[in-house]
Design a protein around this motif. Structure first.
Motif, short mmCIF file in Angstrom:
data_model
loop_
_atom_site.label_atom_id
_atom_site.label_comp_id
_atom_site.label_asym_id
_atom_site.label_seq_id
_atom_site.Cartn_x
_atom_site.Cartn_y
_atom_site.Cartn_z
N GLU A 90 -15.20 24.18 -13.57
CA GLU A 90 -14.08 23.26 -13.83
C GLU A 90 -14.17 22.01 -12.95
N LEU A 91 -15.35 21.39 -12.96
CA LEU A 91 -15.58 20.21 -12.13
C LEU A 91 -15.11 18.92 -12.78
N TRP A 92 -14.84 18.97 -14.08
CA TRP A 92 -14.42 17.76 -14.79
C TRP A 92 -12.93 17.51 -14.55
N GLN A 93 -12.62 16.35 -13.99
CA GLN A 93 -11.22 16.02 -13.72
C GLN A 93 -10.57 15.47 -14.97
N LYS A 94 -9.48 16.11 -15.38
CA LYS A 94 -8.78 15.70 -16.60
C LYS A 94 -7.71 14.66 -16.28
N LYS A 95 -7.38 13.90 -17.31
CA LYS A 95 -6.36 12.87 -17.17
C LYS A 95 -5.00 13.52 -16.97
N THR A 96 -4.23 12.99 -16.02
CA THR A 96 -2.88 13.47 -15.77
C THR A 96 -1.87 12.47 -16.31
N SER A 97 -0.63 12.89 -16.40
CA SER A 97 0.42 11.99 -16.90
C SER A 97 0.60 10.80 -15.96
N HIS B 105 -9.26 4.78 -13.50
CA HIS B 105 -10.60 4.24 -13.24
C HIS B 105 -11.31 5.06 -12.16
N ILE B 106 -10.57 5.44 -11.11
CA ILE B 106 -11.14 6.25 -10.04
C ILE B 106 -11.54 7.62 -10.56
N ARG B 107 -10.70 8.20 -11.44
CA ARG B 107 -11.02 9.51 -12.02
C ARG B 107 -12.33 9.44 -12.80
N GLY C 292 -13.39 14.96 -6.01
CA GLY C 292 -12.03 15.42 -6.21
C GLY C 292 -11.68 16.59 -5.32
N TYR C 293 -12.58 17.57 -5.22
CA TYR C 293 -12.33 18.75 -4.41
C TYR C 293 -12.26 18.38 -2.92
N ARG C 294 -13.21 17.57 -2.44
CA ARG C 294 -13.20 17.17 -1.03
C ARG C 294 -11.93 16.42 -0.68
N GLN C 295 -11.52 15.54 -1.59
CA GLN C 295 -10.33 14.75 -1.32
C GLN C 295 -9.08 15.63 -1.26
N ARG C 296 -8.99 16.60 -2.17
CA ARG C 296 -7.84 17.52 -2.15
C ARG C 296 -7.82 18.32 -0.85
N GLN C 297 -8.98 18.80 -0.42
CA GLN C 297 -9.07 19.57 0.81
C GLN C 297 -8.64 18.74 2.02
#
Length: 405
Positions: free
Chosen positions: A272-279, A289-291, A378-383
């Motif tokens: 699940e490495l693909w970051q999906k669009k959020t609201s 754009h960053i996503r 995405g994962y590093r940033q969340r951590q």
């Protein structure tokens, strides 16, 4: 001699080691490139927020507060996160009044990082010290030209308005230096990439470099074992040799691309490495754009790692076929060949590598999923964001206990 202290703030990860190395190298170079009137000292500090947000204004605020608490004269922030303004990559920003500068490493591209980061830091401090105007830049250059080389000839010949020196990559992808006098912009100097296309190439390659694809490779050990075992068993049967004889080079290239693409897609879907669009992103073009940049860098990072995996597997099969299959046996398996040459062994190793990649990879699992996840932005940033939040809560709790006492 009066002392001047430069604080280097970096996020956790590979930038941390870069900051530690620069801690020892910069003092002498600052004396040469900025001012010999001071004794320069460099202090390194690790901050999770630096790699936890794409909001450079927030990072500047944190750095200014940290600089005041540490009594630093200058502060340079090194971040491995991409920063954008109007979808153009930001390479560096400076707030002169606060003596603070920010350098986004992905904006430097896929280049030897250490020397360029060091050079950029010197330029940013020079601009803070002397000023950003044309007159100030000429003054800084005149002082530098009057200096003896002292082994820093590359710095002496550097343009006083350029973040980096004369290199082929900088000529192909030049930076745009902007200065601001209005109150609407929180920075005084900003370096961005002139061309949007070059900017995207720079930022994606820089993000792939920051993801360290070679560090992800140990997680592929189990897949290599499965793929090699499967392929080695298939070598027993003459059908593999006959297929390698029948396949043309264009067909083998096509099958190779399919095999590599399948493995990359499998890793992305399985973890699940693909970051999906959020609201939230639907209302914020910058975050969307960053996503997209995060997803693009993830694909290319995995692509680099899988190509490394494929190449190693190919050489393993080439060595196996050469050592274990005599030319007479291979000639007997082939329908139209009486004399076996190097080309036959290469084609056979290529064929079995491709099939082993497809068959062995699907259904395989990584022994260390954390390595794969840590190689995505995405994962590093969340951590880091979670770590920064916990740190803030601890500091608030400790401050509350002190007030109660």
């Amino acid at each position: 001699m009066t002392k001047k202290t430069l604080g280097l703030i970096t996020p956790p990860g590979y930038v941390k080691q870069l900051g530690k190395n620069l801690e020892d190298e910069l003092p002498e170079m600052l004396e040469y490139y900025v001012s010999e009137e001071y004794e320069w000292e460099v202090e390194y500090y690790e901050d999770t927020l630096t790699g936890g947000t794409n909001d450079s204004a927030r990072v500047f605020e944190e750095a200014i507060n940290k600089g005041r608490s540490k009594s630093w004269d200058y502060v340079v922030i090194l971040t491995d996160l991409p920063l954008f303004v109007d979808n153009r990559p930001i390479v560096a920003e400076v707030v002169c009044d606060e003596n603070v500068a920010l350098l986004s490493l992905p904006g430097l591209g896929l280049v030897p990082m250490h020397s360029r980061v060091r050079e950029a830091i010197l330029q940013l401090i020079n601009e803070i010290y002397y000023g950003a105007s044309d007159e100030n830049r000429e003054q800084a250059q005149a002082r530098l030209e009057a200096q003896e080389s002292s082994g820093f000839e590359n710095l002496r010949n550097k343009d006083p308005k350029k973040l980096l020196g004369k290199r082929a990559f900088e000529l192909l992808s030049p930076l745009d230096r902007q200065t601001f006098d209005d109150e609407d912009t929180y920075v005084d100097i900003r370096y961005t990439v002139k061309s949007k296309l070059n900017g995207m190439i720079r930022i994606v390659s820089g993000m792939v470099h920051a993801n360290r694809p070679w560090e992800m490779f140990p997680a592929f050990f189990k897949i290599i074992v499965v793929a090699f075992t499967t392929g080695a068993y298939a070598l027993i049967f003459p059908s593999v040799a006959r297929l390698s004889e029948m396949y043309s080079t264009p067909r083998l290239i096509l099958l190779t691309l399919i095999a590599i693409s399948v493995l990359v897609a499998w890793i992305v879907l399985a973890h699940e490495l693909w970051q999906k669009k959020t609201s939230e992103e639907e209302e914020n073009e910058k975050k969307e754009h960053i996503r997209k940049m995060y997803n693009t860098s993830t694909i290319f990072t995995l692509l680099v790692t899988v190509i490394m995996y494929y190449a190693i597997l190919f050489f393993m099969f080439l060595a196996t076929t050469t050592l274990l299959i005599p030319p007479e046996k291979l000639a007997a398996d082939l329908s139209e060949t009486e004399v076996v040459g190097v080309e036959n062994y290469l084609d056979m190793a290529w064929t079995v590598t491709t099939f082993a990649t497809i068959i062995g990879a699907i259904g395989s699992v990584f022994e260390n999923k954390e390595v794969i996840l840590n190689s995505t932005y995405g994962y590093r940033q969340r951590q880091r964001h979670e770590a920064a939040k916990k740190q803030e809560e601890q500091e608030e709790e400790e401050a509350g206990k002190k007030e109660q006492k």
